[in-house]
Write a protein that holds these residues in place. Structure first.
Motif, PDB file in Angstrom:
ATOM      1  N   ILE A  85      -8.074  15.186   4.076  1.00 51.11           N
ATOM      2  CA  ILE A  85      -6.868  15.204   4.915  1.00 51.11           C
ATOM      3  C   ILE A  85      -6.686  13.839   5.570  1.00 51.11           C
ATOM      4  N   ARG A  86      -7.757  13.300   6.134  1.00 41.54           N
ATOM      5  CA  ARG A  86      -7.685  11.965   6.748  1.00 41.54           C
ATOM      6  C   ARG A  86      -7.254  10.922   5.716  1.00 41.54           C
ATOM      7  N   GLU A  87      -7.882  10.973   4.555  1.00 33.50           N
ATOM      8  CA  GLU A  87      -7.581  10.012   3.488  1.00 33.50           C
ATOM      9  C   GLU A  87      -6.112  10.091   3.068  1.00 33.50           C
ATOM     10  N   ALA A  88      -5.582  11.302   2.912  1.00 34.35           N
ATOM     11  CA  ALA A  88      -4.189  11.470   2.499  1.00 34.35           C
ATOM     12  C   ALA A  88      -3.229  10.932   3.555  1.00 34.35           C
ATOM     13  N   ALA A  89      -3.523  11.208   4.819  1.00 31.53           N
ATOM     14  CA  ALA A  89      -2.663  10.720   5.902  1.00 31.53           C
ATOM     15  C   ALA A  89      -2.686   9.194   5.981  1.00 31.53           C
ATOM     16  N   VAL A  90      -3.873   8.623   5.942  1.00 29.89           N
ATOM     17  CA  VAL A  90      -4.006   7.161   6.030  1.00 29.89           C
ATOM     18  C   VAL A  90      -3.317   6.487   4.842  1.00 29.89           C
ATOM     19  N   ALA A  91      -3.485   7.040   3.638  1.00 31.06           N
ATOM     20  CA  ALA A  91      -2.833   6.477   2.456  1.00 31.06           C
ATOM     21  C   ALA A  91      -1.313   6.542   2.576  1.00 31.06           C
ATOM     22  N   THR A  92      -0.814   7.659   3.078  1.00 34.86           N
ATOM     23  CA  THR A  92       0.633   7.809   3.237  1.00 34.86           C
ATOM     24  C   THR A  92       1.169   6.790   4.229  1.00 34.86           C
ATOM     25  N   PHE A  93       0.546   6.713   5.380  1.00 30.13           N
ATOM     26  CA  PHE A  93       1.028   5.762   6.390  1.00 30.13           C
ATOM     27  C   PHE A  93       0.884   4.322   5.913  1.00 30.13           C
ATOM     28  N   GLY A  94      -0.239   3.995   5.280  1.00 33.94           N
ATOM     29  CA  GLY A  94      -0.439   2.638   4.771  1.00 33.94           C
ATOM     30  C   GLY A  94       0.610   2.263   3.745  1.00 33.94           C
ATOM     31  N   GLY A  95       0.913   3.191   2.839  1.00 37.08           N
ATOM     32  CA  GLY A  95       1.918   2.944   1.813  1.00 37.08           C
ATOM     33  C   GLY A  95       3.322   2.814   2.353  1.00 37.08           C
ATOM     34  N   GLU A  96       3.541   3.319   3.550  1.00 38.58           N
ATOM     35  CA  GLU A  96       4.862   3.246   4.183  1.00 38.58           C
ATOM     36  C   GLU A  96       4.927   2.199   5.286  1.00 38.58           C
ATOM     37  N   GLY A  97       3.892   1.357   5.372  1.00 39.58           N
ATOM     38  CA  GLY A  97       3.905   0.254   6.332  1.00 39.58           C
ATOM     39  C   GLY A  97       3.526   0.622   7.750  1.00 39.58           C
ATOM     40  N   ARG A  98       2.967   1.796   7.943  1.00 39.39           N
ATOM     41  CA  ARG A  98       2.508   2.213   9.270  1.00 39.39           C
ATOM     42  C   ARG A  98       1.022   1.881   9.357  1.00 39.39           C
ATOM     43  N   ARG A  99       0.684   0.864  10.112  1.00 39.90           N
ATOM     44  CA  ARG A  99      -0.675   0.331  10.082  1.00 39.90           C
ATOM     45  C   ARG A  99      -1.586   0.803  11.216  1.00 39.90           C
ATOM     46  N   ASN A 100      -1.021   1.208  12.332  1.00 41.76           N
ATOM     47  CA  ASN A 100      -1.832   1.543  13.505  1.00 41.76           C
ATOM     48  C   ASN A 100      -1.345   2.831  14.145  1.00 41.76           C
ATOM     49  N   GLY A 101      -2.195   3.369  15.008  1.00 43.73           N
ATOM     50  CA  GLY A 101      -1.811   4.535  15.782  1.00 43.73           C
ATOM     51  C   GLY A 101      -2.764   5.695  15.593  1.00 43.73           C
ATOM     52  N   ARG A 102      -2.234   6.888  15.903  1.00 40.22           N
ATOM     53  CA  ARG A 102      -3.078   8.073  15.802  1.00 40.22           C
ATOM     54  C   ARG A 102      -2.245   9.267  15.343  1.00 40.22           C
TER      55      ARG A 102
END
Length: 182
Positions: free
Chosen positions: A37-54
């Motif tokens: 779940i963590r991996e999928a969320a981080v990959a999604t945000f990274g691929g969409e240019g969202r680099r930081n946050g929670r």
């Protein structure tokens, strides 16, 4: 006597298109599933240019999802995922959000399409994260774009094209709180 061997084809796991340091907290799942779940969320945000946050992800049952769906959307049914953007509304690329994902919906949907409920759950996580990145599924064309992107992300992670693998069976999809024929 000849011995036959079966080779298992490994699916290579590519790194997401862009790295992200979004911190993801998961409740309601542990171990390998929480890690995916963590991996999928981080990959999604990274691929969409969202680099930081929670991001907080809560895996819940039907009763809890029905309660939240009624409270926030005015609908008395359960649903797959609810996304809550807690940011101040600026487009600074920083994530401050919550996802609520319904495990029983994933189990039922996966059973209908002959899939794995864990992959269905990951699909819901990616779907919710894409909503937080500005994707919408209120029209057929926007939904198709969103589902293509979901499959791209899950393929990058080595999980396969989860949405399109079950698309023939998925005859209805929740859009703006209503069921519609595809």
């Amino acid at each position: 006597m000849s011995r036959r061997t079966t080779q298992v084809k490994k699916v290579s796991r590519r790194k997401p298109a862009a790295e992200s340091s979004v911190k993801v907290e998961v409740s309601g799942a542990t171990g390998a599933l929480a890690g995916r779940i963590r991996e999928a969320a981080v990959a999604t945000f990274g691929g969409e240019g969202r680099r930081n946050g929670r991001l907080e992800v809560a895996i819940v049952d039907d009763a809890e999802m029905r309660k939240l769906h009624r409270q926030w959307m005015g609908l008395g049914s359960t649903t797959d995922v609810l996304s809550f953007d807690l940011s101040d509304g600026g487009d600074d690329g920083v994530v401050d959000a919550q996802l609520v994902v319904c495990k029983p919906v994933a189990v039922r949907s996966a059973a209908e399409i002959g899939g794995d409920w864990r992959l269905e759950l990951l699909l819901y996580v990616v779907h919710g994260c894409l909503h937080l990145c500005g994707y919408d599924d209120v029209s057929a064309s926007k939904a198709a774009r969103m589902h293509r992107r979901e499959d791209e992300i899950l393929l990058e992670l080595g999980h396969g094209a989860v949405f399109s693998q079950g698309e023939k069976v998925r005859r209805t999809r929740t859009v703006s709180g209503r069921k519609r024929k595809r």
